[in-house]
Motif scaffolding. Structure first.
Motif, PDB file in Angstrom:
ATOM      1  N   ALA A 106       0.831  -1.207   0.000  1.00 41.09           N
ATOM      2  CA  ALA A 106       0.000   0.000   0.000  1.00 41.09           C
ATOM      3  C   ALA A 106       0.866   1.258   0.000  1.00 41.09           C
ATOM      4  O   ALA A 106       0.576   2.224  -0.718  1.00 41.09           O
ATOM      5  CB  ALA A 106      -0.933  -0.007   1.207  1.00 41.09           C
ATOM      6  N   ALA A 107       1.940   1.239   0.789  1.00 41.47           N
ATOM      7  CA  ALA A 107       2.828   2.399   0.833  1.00 41.47           C
ATOM      8  C   ALA A 107       3.472   2.641  -0.523  1.00 41.47           C
ATOM      9  O   ALA A 107       3.637   3.792  -0.950  1.00 41.47           O
ATOM     10  CB  ALA A 107       3.903   2.194   1.898  1.00 41.47           C
ATOM     11  N   ALA A 108       3.811   1.565  -1.233  1.00 42.60           N
ATOM     12  CA  ALA A 108       4.468   1.700  -2.543  1.00 42.60           C
ATOM     13  C   ALA A 108       3.555   2.375  -3.552  1.00 42.60           C
ATOM     14  O   ALA A 108       3.943   3.353  -4.211  1.00 42.60           O
ATOM     15  CB  ALA A 108       4.910   0.325  -3.046  1.00 42.60           C
ATOM     16  N   TRP A 109       2.316   1.864  -3.702  1.00 37.96           N
ATOM     17  CA  TRP A 109       1.452   2.461  -4.729  1.00 37.96           C
ATOM     18  C   TRP A 109       0.973   3.849  -4.322  1.00 37.96           C
ATOM     19  O   TRP A 109       0.753   4.716  -5.188  1.00 37.96           O
ATOM     20  CB  TRP A 109       0.282   1.542  -5.074  1.00 37.96           C
ATOM     21  N   GLN A 110       0.848   4.094  -3.021  1.00 36.55           N
ATOM     22  CA  GLN A 110       0.434   5.426  -2.584  1.00 36.55           C
ATOM     23  C   GLN A 110       1.525   6.462  -2.846  1.00 36.55           C
ATOM     24  O   GLN A 110       1.220   7.623  -3.178  1.00 36.55           O
ATOM     25  CB  GLN A 110       0.064   5.388  -1.103  1.00 36.55           C
ATOM     26  N   VAL A 111       2.786   6.068  -2.721  1.00 34.81           N
ATOM     27  CA  VAL A 111       3.879   6.983  -3.025  1.00 34.81           C
ATOM     28  C   VAL A 111       3.912   7.286  -4.520  1.00 34.81           C
ATOM     29  O   VAL A 111       4.106   8.435  -4.935  1.00 34.81           O
ATOM     30  CB  VAL A 111       5.229   6.403  -2.548  1.00 34.81           C
ATOM     31  N   VAL A 112       3.719   6.261  -5.348  1.00 31.25           N
ATOM     32  CA  VAL A 112       3.669   6.487  -6.793  1.00 31.25           C
ATOM     33  C   VAL A 112       2.513   7.435  -7.136  1.00 31.25           C
ATOM     34  O   VAL A 112       2.652   8.344  -7.967  1.00 31.25           O
ATOM     35  CB  VAL A 112       3.519   5.159  -7.563  1.00 31.25           C
ATOM     36  N   ALA A 113       1.381   7.255  -6.478  1.00 33.49           N
ATOM     37  CA  ALA A 113       0.239   8.144  -6.695  1.00 33.49           C
ATOM     38  C   ALA A 113       0.567   9.569  -6.246  1.00 33.49           C
ATOM     39  O   ALA A 113       0.169  10.540  -6.903  1.00 33.49           O
ATOM     40  CB  ALA A 113      -0.982   7.620  -5.945  1.00 33.49           C
TER      41      ALA A 113
END
Length: 201
Positions: free
Chosen positions: A83-90
């Motif tokens: 979740a942290a990975a895709w939220q950072v990309v977002a």
């Protein structure tokens, strides 16, 4: 259900950490230094909880494992790291779009030398698509996002040097903090792809 409560945060990590199991107190730690090494707590149901505060990349995080399995919602949980990975990309997507639109709206010409403007908006849209794919557990999309992010950082640093200035150290440090959660998304996605036994609550 395992829950934890923090009364404060300190330079050494987590202070006054209290852990409960099914609403009943299971353990308490006043000094974060003792959590530098894994601490094992026997839970009422016979399982064992391992508690540790680790500081990878200088960022303290609480790791909870129950009988060797990460506790859902804790920093050790692959789902949390995914979740942290895709939220950072977002977040990178949103920042690129906002910066690009601001540059175009206020005609900040000096920022165009670093690729800001409509290219930033386009880049943001690409990151947005990648974030959506990473959320869907695409490790390829995460790799593309990391590659673009690194290349963009190299471009900004090279542009600053060619313009006779100094590389934006603050910006590079900020990029490093964005990059860390993305990199940690790779092992998290691989772990999520493995067949797993039922995780402890």
């Amino acid at each position: 259900v395992i829950a934890y409560d923090l009364a404060g945060r300190g330079s050494g990590g987590f202070n006054d950490l209290a852990i409960s199991f099914d609403g009943q107190g299971a353990a308490a730690f006043d000094d974060p230094k003792e959590l530098k090494e894994p601490q094992r707590v026997a839970l009422p149901d016979g399982s064992t909880l391992q508690v540790q505060v680790a500081s990878p990349f200088l960022l303290p995080e609480l790791l909870l494992f129950r009988d060797g399995e990460p506790v859902p919602g804790s920093s050790a949980d692959p789902a949390t790291r995914h979740a942290a990975a895709w939220q950072v990309v977002a977040a990178v997507a949103v920042l690129n779009v906002v910066v690009g639109l601001l540059v175009e709206a206020f005609d900040a010409g000096f920022l165009r030398e670093f690729g800001a403007g409509w290219p930033s908006v386009l880049s943001g849209l690409v990151y947005g698509v990648l974030a959506w794919l990473v959320r869907g557990r695409s490790i390829v999309a995460l790799g593309i996002a990391v590659g673009l992010f690194v290349l963009d950082g190299v471009f900004v640093m090279a542009s600053a040097t060619q313009a006779g200035g100094t590389p934006p150290v603050g910006g590079l440090v900020a990029r490093a903090f964005f990059l860390i959660p993305m990199l940690r998304g790779f092992p998290a996605l691989r772990e999520l792809a493995r067949p797993r036994r039922r995780r402890p609550r």
